[in-house]
Design an enzyme around this catalytic site. Structure first.
Site, mmCIF file in Angstrom:
data_model
loop_
_atom_site.group_PDB
_atom_site.id
_atom_site.type_symbol
_atom_site.label_atom_id
_atom_site.label_comp_id
_atom_site.label_asym_id
_atom_site.label_seq_id
_atom_site.Cartn_x
_atom_site.Cartn_y
_atom_site.Cartn_z
ATOM 1 N N PHE A 119 32.309 30.012 27.137
ATOM 2 C CA PHE A 119 31.653 31.046 27.579
ATOM 3 C C PHE A 119 32.496 32.428 27.773
ATOM 4 O O PHE A 119 33.159 32.314 28.829
ATOM 5 C CB PHE A 119 30.804 30.650 28.807
ATOM 6 N N ASP A 141 41.371 33.680 27.997
ATOM 7 C CA ASP A 141 40.284 34.609 28.875
ATOM 8 C C ASP A 141 40.383 34.013 30.342
ATOM 9 O O ASP A 141 39.923 32.880 30.710
ATOM 10 C CB ASP A 141 39.005 34.080 28.268
ATOM 11 N N LYS A 201 35.954 40.455 36.420
ATOM 12 C CA LYS A 201 35.490 40.242 37.575
ATOM 13 C C LYS A 201 36.198 40.365 38.812
ATOM 14 O O LYS A 201 36.198 41.529 39.283
ATOM 15 C CB LYS A 201 35.319 38.641 37.551
#
Length: 409
Positions: A151, A236, A265
Site C-alpha cells: 500500500f 516507504d 504522515k
C-alpha cells in the site's frame, strides 16, 4: 481537555452530521460512526462530549498525539509570519527543515512534498530519471519492482502496482513499468531484477496489509541485493517511520540505509500535510528546474512544523517510549491469543491483530470498541490495527487492552 465554544450555527448532533456527510461527500471512506470535534493527547471528544481513547492516531500521522504543545506552538508562531510563498521564491524556514531532516536520517538532500502519495509518485519519477541518466537504461524502458500486498497510496500510477482489487477495480488503464514480487522473498526479488530495473520500492513493514513484519535479514538482504545489482532501494516509511516502531526508521532495526527514503504522515505533526523524499545528491541531483514541483511543497508553515517534529525525534524520547510501551502492548496481546485473537504482529507501538471470526469481523470489533470509548480500525476483514500516539501512557494503553479483551468476550 479544555476548549472554548465559538458562536455560529446551531450545533448538529452526531447522527445529523453523519447523515449530512453521507449526502454531501463522496463515499470513498466507510468511517466508524464517531464525529470528532475536539482532541488532545491520546484522546478525542465527539460533539456530544463523549471521550474516546485514540488507538489509531491517524494511521501514524499523529505519532506525537493530538495538538502536541511544541508542534502547536511552532505552527502558531509561523502563522504570524508567512505561510506560503510557493517555490517561486525562497523562504526562511525551508533550508533549516531540510538540513535537520537530512541529518536525522543520514542522507544528504530533501525533496519536500505534501502527501505520502506525492512522495511515492516523486520517488518513481526520480528513480526513472536516475535509471536513464545514471544507469543507462534505454529510454522508456525503466521498471520498478514492488511487493505483493503493498500500500503506497491511491493515485492512478500507484494503484497500477497494487494487487488490491478494491483499489484498482474500475480505474484502468494502468501505468506500465512495474513488477510485483512476493513480500519477504529475496529469491523472487533477485529473479525479477534485470537490466531495466531502476528501483525496488517496499514498505519495511506493510501497514495496510495488517502490519506484516518481514523475516529477520530481509531488509538487509534487499539492501545487499540492490547494491550488488546497481538498483535503487526505496523504503516507504510513511507509516512505519518517525519513531513508530522504536527506532527513528523501521529499516534501522537491521542497520539499513536505503538510497531513497519516503516520509510523510507524522512529519506534519497532525497539523499540516508534509511529506518528503530524502536521498543523497547522486540520486536527487538528477532533478533540474521545471522537471518536478509542488505549489505547497516546502511551504513555510509545513517547514516550521516539520522542523519541530524533527526536534522531538532528536531527543530519542519517543523512540524509547515506543520500545517500552511496545513491550506492554506485546504482553497484553499475547494474553489474548486463544481468547478471541488468533494471532498478532507487533513492533514498537504498532500491531496488527487477527480476530477469531467466531467473535466477529474486524469491523464489528472496531464498532464494539468505539462503544466502549476506544478507537481502532479494521483492515482485510478480520484484522484490526493498533497504532496509538507515542505519547500514550501505560495506564491508557492498559485501559485500551482491557477494553479489547472485554469486547472479544
Amino acid at each position: 481537555m479544555t476548549h472554548t465554544t465559538l458562536a455560529g450555527p446551531a450545533a448538529r448532533t452526531s447522527a445529523e452530521l453523519i447523515r449530512a456527510d453521507e449526502a454531501a461527500l463522496a463515499h470513498n471512506y466507510h468511517p466508524l460512526p464517531v464525529v470528532v470535534s475536539r482532541a488532545e493527547g491520546a484522546w478525542v471528544e465527539d460533539v456530544e462530549g463523549r471521550r474516546y481513547l485514540d488507538m489509531l492516531a491517524g494511521y501514524s500521522a499523529l505519532n506525537f498525539g493530538h495538538r502536541h504543545p511544541a508542534l502547536i506552538d511552532a505552527a502558531r508562531r509561523q502563522l504570524d509570519e508567512v505561510t506560503l510563498t510557493s517555490r517561486a521564491f525562497h523562504n526562511d524556514r525551508l533550508a533549516g527543515f531540510a538540513e535537520s531532516l537530512s541529518a536525522l536520517v543520514g542522507l544528504e538532500m530533501v525533496l519536500p512534498m505534501n502527501t505520502g502519495a506525492e512522495a511515492v509518485e516523486s520517488a518513481v519519477k526520480v528513480a526513472r530519471k536516475w535509471a536513464y541518466e545514471v544507469k543507462g537504461v534505454a529510454p522508456g524502458r525503466a521498471t520498478v519492482i514492488v511487493a505483493a500486498g503493498n500500500f503506497h497510496g491511491r493515485t492512478t500510477t500507484i494503484v497500477s502496482f497494487s494487487d488490491d482489487e478494491t483499489a484498482r477495480g474500475g480505474f484502468g488503464p494502468f501505468t506500465p513499468g512495474f513488477r510485483i514480487v512476493p513480500y519477504d522473498d529475496l529469491a523472487a526479488l533477485e529473479v525479477a531484477i534485470d537490466e531495466t530495473t531502476a528501483a525496488v520500492l517496499i514498505e519495511p513493514i506493510q501497514g495496510e496489509a495488517g502490519v506484516l513484519i518481514p523475516s529477520d535479514g530481509y531488509l538487509a538482504g534487499v539492501r545487499e541485493l540492490t547494491r550488488r545489482t546497481g538498483v535503487l532501494f526505496i523504503a516507504d516509511e510513511i507509516q512505519s517511520g518517525l519513531g513508530r516502531t522504536g527506532t527513528t526508521l523501521a529499516v534501522q532495526h537491521e542497520n539499513v540505509l536505503p538510497d531513497m527514503l519516503l516520509l510523510g504522515k507524522a512529519l506534519g505533526g497532525g497539523i499540516v500535510p508534509v511529506s518528503a523524499v530524502v536521498a543523497d545528491r547522486d540520486v536527487l541531483g538528477v532533478l533540474r528546474p521545471g522537471e518536478h514541483g509542488s505549489t505547497f511543497g516546502g511551504n513555510p508553515l509545513a517547514a516550521a512544523v516539520g522542523s519541530a517534529v524533527v526536534a522531538l525525534l532528536e531527543t530519542g524520547e519517543f523512540q524509547r517510549r515506543a520500545v517500552e510501551l511496545g513491550a506492554v502492548l506485546d504482553s497484553g496481546l499475547a494474553a489474548l491469543v486463544g481468547r478471541g485473537v488468533t494471532g498478532y504482529r507487533q513492533r514498537g507501538l504498532w500491531a496488527g491483530v487477527d480476530v477469531d471470526p467466531a467473535v466477529g469481523t474486524g469491523r464489528q470489533i472496531s464498532e464494539r470498541l468505539a462503544r466502549e470509548g476506544v478507537l481502532v480500525k479494521d483492515t482485510h476483514g478480520s484484522t484490526i490495527r493498533l497504532a496509538p500516539p507515542l505519547t500514550i501512557t501505560e495506564e491508557e494503553l492498559t485501559t485500551a487492552l482491557g477494553a479489547l479483551a472485554g469486547v472479544l468476550g
